[in-house]
Enzyme design. Structure first.
Site, short mmCIF file in Angstrom:
data_model
loop_
_atom_site.label_atom_id
_atom_site.label_comp_id
_atom_site.label_asym_id
_atom_site.label_seq_id
_atom_site.Cartn_x
_atom_site.Cartn_y
_atom_site.Cartn_z
N HIS A 152 -39.61 3.35 50.78
CA HIS A 152 -38.40 3.77 50.09
C HIS A 152 -37.30 2.70 50.14
O HIS A 152 -36.34 2.76 49.38
CB HIS A 152 -37.89 5.10 50.64
CG HIS A 152 -37.25 5.03 51.99
ND1 HIS A 152 -37.89 5.43 53.14
CD2 HIS A 152 -36.02 4.63 52.38
CE1 HIS A 152 -37.08 5.28 54.17
NE2 HIS A 152 -35.94 4.79 53.74
N ASP A 208 -45.11 6.19 53.12
CA ASP A 208 -43.78 5.58 53.05
C ASP A 208 -43.76 4.23 53.75
O ASP A 208 -42.81 3.89 54.45
CB ASP A 208 -42.70 6.50 53.63
CG ASP A 208 -41.29 6.02 53.30
OD1 ASP A 208 -41.13 5.32 52.28
OD2 ASP A 208 -40.36 6.31 54.07
N SER A 265 -34.22 2.25 58.69
CA SER A 265 -35.52 2.51 58.05
C SER A 265 -36.35 1.24 57.99
O SER A 265 -35.91 0.21 57.50
CB SER A 265 -35.31 3.04 56.63
OG SER A 265 -34.73 4.32 56.65
#
Length: 458
Positions: free
Chosen positions: A101, A131, A206
């Site tokens: 993402h 992901d 992230s």
């Protein structure tokens, strides 16, 4: 009596002195009680990932009528959309893993090393299901890289460090423990099996590293659970054993991650089922569907069996039936423990990739009809795995729609499953092509949310 008291006092004093002597720090590291050595070992392998793309804003003049009336050319304005995240170097040649993402849909990806060097990155592989994304930079020299820990060996209470770039402020380290394992209700990716930690994870973390006390990579930080958007002590990381499978696919040049499977679909065992079959507590996963000729079928498993362990790892819910094989290698033989008729049994299964049966037969429809510009394919276990669908889905699926007709002519979208055209059922791509020889009046589909309906075209 005073003599006895004096002797006891001297004895206690000697014990206290010996204890104090024992507790005295033997080294400077013991005195400082710091994570600095671990950080020095691992931080150079954690990078910042900056991404950007050009976005065109729509305007009134995009409508041909207003464009002509006001004498303005359509097109609107463009603006630059930026995003940031973190990444981990896992190979000295510049192979980096981050979250999908962070890079999805971006035109440009740049990687900043801790020593402030900057490089343009190439996207080797994107895997939306986990992901994860794999990048490559060319630094002209070997780079510091992290080694993997065995994420299956992690235990609740283990000390961990989270390293990343929260809020774009620069590389930051936070400490905590493994709060929970095998979290399956997070809704971050299709593979629901996360390590939970209370180490502070915030936006920008992230793709960063979750490392253990030995400085090895335990997982890739991926999400936080917070209404405010900030860290509330609940963060999640993708286990390193799953990351390794994605990395292996990228290194070998695969464009799609293929993962071994057992050929089963399972459901959780709740208290009602546990009581009915005489279990002391809810555990394991109930086999609800079995692929004929698949690894589990060949190993002698049957629908209704309850799998309680795969490759030595306890199975607590249905998600484990997909996750555990996905972290292993194709061709590997694993032990499975299961319950049947109230008795625990053992068997061994040889893992393999989901088969492409029937062949996908990917076909772009170019006929002058409402499905013009749509690409369809036959569903199989292999394609279902690629698309993140139920592995036992069958029939015809829309895998792509030409953007030029996506909002104008066609009534379907990518992910729709086609069941019938003009009231006639279609099971394969060839059935659809034959049905298109006649004018289309209706099409029956199921959308990505599982809703089924018939679209009238005339």
């Amino acid at each position: 009596m005073r003599a006895v008291t004096l002797v006891l006092a001297v004895f206690v004093s000697l014990i206290a002195s010996a204890s104090a002597e024992t507790r005295q720090p033997a080294t400077d590291l013991d005195l400082r009680a710091t994570y600095a050595p671990i950080v020095k070992q691992t931080a150079p392998a954690v990078v910042n990932v900056y991404t950007s793309r050009t976005v065109r804003t729509r305007s009134l003049f995009d409508d041909p009528f207003f464009s002509q009336f006001f004498g303005q050319a359509p097109g609107g304005q463009t603006r630059q959309q930026n995003s940031l995240g973190s990444g981990v170097i896992l190979d000295p040649d510049g192979i980096i893993v981050t979250n999908n993402h962070v890079v999805e849909g971006m035109d440009e990806i740049r990687v900043f090393l801790p020593d402030r060097r900057e490089f343009e990155a190439k996207l080797l592989l994107a895997d939306p299901q986990t992901d994860l994304a794999v990048l490559k930079i060319d630094a002209g020299e070997p780079l510091p890289a992290l080694r993997f820990a065995d994420s299956d060996a992690a235990e609740v209470g283990d000390i961990v460090l989270a390293i990343g770039n929260p809020f774009g402020v620069g590389q930051t380290v936070s400490s905590g423990i493994v709060s929970a394992l095998n979290r399956t209700n997070v809704s971050v990716s299709d593979f629901q099996f996360f390590i939970q930690t209370d180490a502070a994870i915030n936006p920008g973390n992230s793709g960063g590293a979750l490392v253990d006390i030995d400085g090895n990579l335990l997982g890739i930080n991926t999400a936080i659970y917070s209404r405010s958007g900030g860290s509330n002590g609940i963060g999640f990381a993708i286990p390193g054993n799953l990351v390794q499978r994605v990395l292996a696919s990228a290194v070998t040049g695969e464009t799609v991650v293929r993962r071994p499977w057992l050929g089963v679909l399972g459901s959780d065992v709740d208290s009602r089922i546990a009581e009915a079959i005489g279990l002391d507590r809810p555990r394991g996963a109930l086999i609800s569907q079995l692929f004929k000729g698949g690894p589990a079928d060949r190993a002698g498993l049957k629908e209704g069996d309850i799998i309680v362990s795969i490759a030595g790892q306890e199975v607590m819910d249905g998600e484990a039936l997909r996750y555990r094989p996905a972290t292993r290698s194709p061709g590997e033989t694993i032990e499975i423990r299961y319950l049947r008729d109230g008795r625990e049994r053992r068997t061994r299964a040889k893992l393999e990739y989901p088969p492409e049966i029937p062949a996908a037969n990917r076909t772009l429809i170019e006929a002058d009809c409402p499905l013009y510009g749509v690409t369809i394919a036959n569903l199989s276990p292999a394609l279902n795995e690629e698309l993140g669908r139920n592995p036992f889905d069958k029939g015809v699926v829309v895998i792509g729609v030409d953007p030029r007709v996506a909002t104008r002519r066609t009534p379907v979208r990518a992910g729709y499953q086609i069941f019938a055209i003009n009231g006639q059922s279609v099971d394969k791509v060839d059935d659809v092509l034959r049905a298109l020889r006649l004018p289309m009046e209706s099409i029956t589909v199921r959308d990505a949310r599982g809703r089924t309906g018939t679209i009238r075209l005339r």
